[in-house]
Design a protein around this motif. Structure first.
Motif, PDB file in Angstrom:
ATOM      1  N   THR A 177       0.666   5.510   0.318  1.00  0.00           N
ATOM      2  CA  THR A 177      -0.156   6.644   0.737  1.00  0.00           C
ATOM      3  C   THR A 177       0.135   7.809  -0.196  1.00  0.00           C
ATOM      4  OG1 THR A 177      -0.122   5.931   3.043  1.00  0.00           O
ATOM      5  CG2 THR A 177      -0.751   8.212   2.610  1.00  0.00           C
ATOM      6  N   THR A 234      -3.401   0.511  -3.534  1.00  0.00           N
ATOM      7  CA  THR A 234      -2.821  -0.822  -3.393  1.00  0.00           C
ATOM      8  C   THR A 234      -2.190  -1.285  -4.704  1.00  0.00           C
ATOM      9  OG1 THR A 234      -4.513  -1.391  -1.757  1.00  0.00           O
ATOM     10  CG2 THR A 234      -3.272  -3.204  -2.720  1.00  0.00           C
ATOM     11  N   SER A 260      -6.999   1.199  -6.202  1.00  0.00           N
ATOM     12  CA  SER A 260      -6.345  -0.090  -6.417  1.00  0.00           C
ATOM     13  C   SER A 260      -5.937  -0.211  -7.876  1.00  0.00           C
ATOM     14  CB  SER A 260      -7.289  -1.233  -6.041  1.00  0.00           C
ATOM     15  OG  SER A 260      -6.692  -2.493  -6.294  1.00  0.00           O
ATOM     16  N   TYR A 283      -8.892   9.777   3.911  1.00  0.00           N
ATOM     17  CA  TYR A 283     -10.161   9.065   3.802  1.00  0.00           C
ATOM     18  C   TYR A 283     -10.129   7.956   4.835  1.00  0.00           C
ATOM     19  CZ  TYR A 283     -11.255  11.196  -0.714  1.00  0.00           C
ATOM     20  OH  TYR A 283     -11.560  12.076  -1.712  1.00  0.00           O
ATOM     21  N   SER A 284     -11.080   7.956   5.770  1.00  0.00           N
ATOM     22  CA  SER A 284     -11.101   6.908   6.787  1.00  0.00           C
ATOM     23  C   SER A 284     -12.529   6.609   7.148  1.00  0.00           C
ATOM     24  CB  SER A 284     -10.332   7.353   8.041  1.00  0.00           C
ATOM     25  OG  SER A 284     -10.896   8.525   8.577  1.00  0.00           O
ATOM     26  N   ILE A 320      -4.828   9.404   0.440  1.00  0.00           N
ATOM     27  CA  ILE A 320      -5.596   8.191   0.174  1.00  0.00           C
ATOM     28  C   ILE A 320      -4.627   7.039  -0.010  1.00  0.00           C
ATOM     29  CG2 ILE A 320      -5.631   8.403  -2.357  1.00  0.00           C
ATOM     30  CD1 ILE A 320      -8.590   7.534  -2.247  1.00  0.00           C
ATOM     31  N   ARG A 321      -5.094   5.843   0.269  1.00  0.00           N
ATOM     32  CA  ARG A 321      -4.259   4.652   0.098  1.00  0.00           C
ATOM     33  C   ARG A 321      -4.523   3.999  -1.253  1.00  0.00           C
ATOM     34  NH1 ARG A 321      -5.340   1.092   5.202  1.00  0.00           N
ATOM     35  NH2 ARG A 321      -7.348   2.140   5.085  1.00  0.00           N
ATOM     36  N   GLU A 324       0.826  -1.199   0.000  1.00  0.00           N
ATOM     37  CA  GLU A 324       0.000   0.000   0.000  1.00  0.00           C
ATOM     38  C   GLU A 324       0.864   1.254   0.000  1.00  0.00           C
ATOM     39  OE1 GLU A 324      -2.725  -0.336   3.245  1.00  0.00           O
ATOM     40  OE2 GLU A 324      -4.198  -1.424   2.024  1.00  0.00           O
ATOM     41  N   SER A 339      -0.959   0.954   7.794  1.00  0.00           N
ATOM     42  CA  SER A 339      -1.579   0.545   6.537  1.00  0.00           C
ATOM     43  C   SER A 339      -2.641  -0.531   6.741  1.00  0.00           C
ATOM     44  CB  SER A 339      -0.513   0.024   5.567  1.00  0.00           C
ATOM     45  OG  SER A 339       0.115  -1.127   6.087  1.00  0.00           O
ATOM     46  N   ARG A 352     -12.888   5.891   0.819  1.00  0.00           N
ATOM     47  CA  ARG A 352     -12.436   5.731  -0.555  1.00  0.00           C
ATOM     48  C   ARG A 352     -11.020   5.187  -0.528  1.00  0.00           C
ATOM     49  NH1 ARG A 352     -16.800   5.682  -2.045  1.00  0.00           N
ATOM     50  NH2 ARG A 352     -17.851   6.881  -3.685  1.00  0.00           N
ATOM     51  N   SER A 353     -10.739   4.325  -1.467  1.00  0.00           N
ATOM     52  CA  SER A 353      -9.393   3.776  -1.638  1.00  0.00           C
ATOM     53  C   SER A 353      -9.188   3.562  -3.124  1.00  0.00           C
ATOM     54  CB  SER A 353      -9.232   2.457  -0.873  1.00  0.00           C
ATOM     55  OG  SER A 353     -10.174   1.499  -1.342  1.00  0.00           O
ATOM     56  N   GLN A 412     -13.084   1.885   3.807  1.00  0.00           N
ATOM     57  CA  GLN A 412     -12.835   3.023   4.691  1.00  0.00           C
ATOM     58  C   GLN A 412     -12.977   4.345   3.948  1.00  0.00           C
ATOM     59  OE1 GLN A 412      -9.182   2.481   6.876  1.00  0.00           O
ATOM     60  NE2 GLN A 412     -10.128   0.990   8.221  1.00  0.00           N
TER      61      GLN A 412
END
Length: 582
Positions: free
Chosen positions: A313, A325, A359, A394-395, A322-323, A311, A452, A356-357, A354
């Motif tokens: 950041t 992946t 990938s 974003y959490s 935002i994270r 991941e 993470s 928004r993420s 969580q």
């Protein structure tokens, strides 16, 4: 004929009709023709323009590529227009060979029909060419010099295309994947090609993997020929093209050192604080600075395969983080040696983990420190001020994330409950309310200290175990997950919030609050009471939730903001000035 009207290129319809392919001289000229008919048609869910073009002697049926739709939709071109045909291809549509117009220059918007042309269809095979007559024309003759190697634009490819060569840039190449079914086992890879007209996906199996995989590199330009054009399998292919290429053992790939007329990768960047407004599972392009790099880990897929993950950041100038992946080989080969690089991501998927993420998926592409203006601006910002900024992550269900509170569109709780239309996906709204009550039973949960991860950990007696990280910690890091009744002058609603919401409401860490809760009940009750009766601005989302076959609307807080009375007063002042300017 009026001196201001360019003379049509007499005989070009015959030349095109009898052309044997891109090697013929007519393909590298820009003949002047008249549009005698133009109408929009719907095909495969897209609007395409069918036109009839004339050289004064004959007319030909033609289709215009979608990139040129605006010329006709905005009225810049239409029936009677004199145009210079910059580039074209020949394709077969519904069993008929037809000209595909790839480039147009409008010379005259509209004149009366020139001559009395008769219809001409495209020959199935080439014939002897007649010389072109362009005497007296005041328009352009040649947009491009004759290419060193005849090529067909990607837009012109179809299952009926033969003996073609395309010149295209590789924008994405997947890892080699193994497959197994009742017919046997094998391996495959996919690659996305792009030229100035379109993109197309190519897939190679088994022997084609051995022969072509190492030859193709992302970012480079190649001549590709002797591949099979098939209808695209949309289940496995999200490239915007009705066709795809089957790369075979005899497919020819040759690197091209002349990269003229092949565009750079095009991006449509979305700012990080706007991702909350984008649909879940959609794809987007983002550009950001990597502020943190997580350790490499692994997960088991539904097919019991183990794949690597890492991941990153990401942060940008909106002060949001935002994270993202990385998976597989990209996760394994990414090295934290770039010193907070700027990375441009194309086609990454938006998730709802969580809030928004992001990938990477098989068709995604990332370019580290690209030489583009957006990257240079980000680099300058981060090196000067960004590295010391505090970023909003974003959490939870987006608590404190990039959702925007819109003061001009604040809705009352009564209006929200009565009139908000709740679709299958979340509906966003802004409101202002006062906290009346906070449920104090479980205001936080024990989370994995790994930045993470943040998954809930289990007390084993010997420590706190995280099943995701497969680690046991001496103590957890508590994170807020709160439910509170919020009221305005019209009504009350229960809002759910996560860590950033708890920090704003209690003004202390979740670890400190839980320690007080466990050791001093009276002080804890006083803190709950003191934290009530504060007023906040909220950016929220409403979503249908089903539990035990009962559906209800849940309201999640995406962003919480303490009242700034100066801003509130200035907003009211501006409203008064708008209605009573004097």
């Amino acid at each position: 004929m009026d001196e201001d009207i360019p003379q049509l290129t007499t005989g070009v319809c015959e030349q095109i009709a009898t052309s044997t392919g891109p090697q013929d001289p007519v393909w590298s000229t820009s003949p002047i023709m008249q549009v005698v008919q133009a109408r929009a048609i719907e095909t495969n869910g897209q609007t395409r323009w069918r036109i009839v073009i004339s050289d004064g002697v004959h007319v030909l049926q033609a289709m215009v590529v979608t990139q040129l739709n605006t010329l006709f939709e905005n009225g810049h071109a239409g029936k009677g227009s004199i145009v210079s045909v910059q580039r074209f291809a020949i394709n077969t549509i519904q069993g008929r060979r037809i000209v595909i117009i790839l480039g147009l220059e409008i010379l005259v918007k509209e004149v009366e029909k020139i001559g009395n042309p008769t219809p001409r269809t495209l020959d199935a095979a080439g014939a002897t060419h007649k010389p072109l007559s362009t005497a007296g024309s005041s328009g352009p003759r040649t947009a491009h010099s004759k290419p060193s190697r005849p090529t067909l634009p990607i837009e012109g490819l179809s299952p009926y295309s033969n003996n073609w060569t395309i010149k295209a840039r590789v924008t994405q190449k997947s890892e080699i994947r193994n497959w197994s079914n009742q017919r046997g086992e094998g391996k495959l890879f996919s690659v996305t090609f792009m030229d100035e007209t379109a993109e197309i996906r190519g897939t190679g199996f088994n022997l084609a993997v051995d022969q072509l995989y190492d030859k193709l590199e992302e970012g480079k330009v190649y001549y590709i020929s002797k591949a099979r054009v098939n209808l695209a399998k949309k289940k496995f292919n999200n490239v915007a093209n009705d066709y795809e290429l089957a790369l075979e053992k005899n497919t020819e790939v040759e690197e091209c050192t002349d990269q003229t007329d092949v565009p750079e990768i095009k991006y449509n960047f979305v700012k990080l604080d706007d991702l909350i407004n984008k649909p879940k599972e959609s794809t987007c392009d983002v550009i950001a600075v990597v502020s943190e790099v997580g350790d490499i880990g692994s997960i088991s897929t539904k097919t019991n395969r183990t794949t690597s993950k890492r991941e990153l950041t990401l942060v940008d100038r909106t002060n949001s983080s935002i994270r993202l992946t990385l998976w597989g080989k990209q996760a394994e080969t990414y090295e934290d040696k770039h010193d907070n690089p700027v990375i441009a991501f194309k086609g990454v998927r938006i998730g709802e983990f969580q809030g928004r993420s992001l990938s990477m998926i098989s068709s995604s592409m990332m370019t580290i420190n690209p030489d583009i203006p957006d990257a240079h601006v980000l680099r300058g910002w981060y090196d000067s001020v960004g590295a010391t900024e505090n970023f909003t992550a974003y959490s939870g269900s987006g608590a404190g994330g990039g959702a925007t509170f819109n003061r001009a569109q604040v809705r009352t709780i009564e209006d929200i409950k009565a009139n908000l239309q709740i679709p299958e996906k979340a509906e966003m709204f802004s409101c202002r309310g006062t906290v009346l009550h906070i449920r104090g039973e479980n205001p936080a949960y024990p989370a994995c200290p790994n930045q993470s991860c943040k998954k809930k950990v289990i007390d084993t007696g010997d420590g706190w175990h995280c099943e995701k990280c497969e680690k046991t910690w001496e103590k957890p890091e508590y994170r807020y997950i709160i439910s509170m009744a919020v009221s305005d002058y019209t009504g009350q609603a229960w809002l759910q919030g996560f860590h950033d919401v708890g920090l704003a409401v209690f003004n202390m860490s979740a670890d400190d609050l839980m320690e007080i809760r466990n050791n001093d009940a009276a002080k804890y009750t006083a803190i709950l009471s003191k934290s009530s009766y504060s007023t906040f601005n909220f950016a929220c989302r409403a979503k249908l939730d089903t539990y035990q076959e009962q559906s209800r609307v849940r309201y999640g807080i995406s962003k919480i903001l303490p009242l700034n009375y100066k801003e509130e007063a200035a907003y009211l002042r501006d409203i008064i000035k708008e209605h009573w300017p004097n």
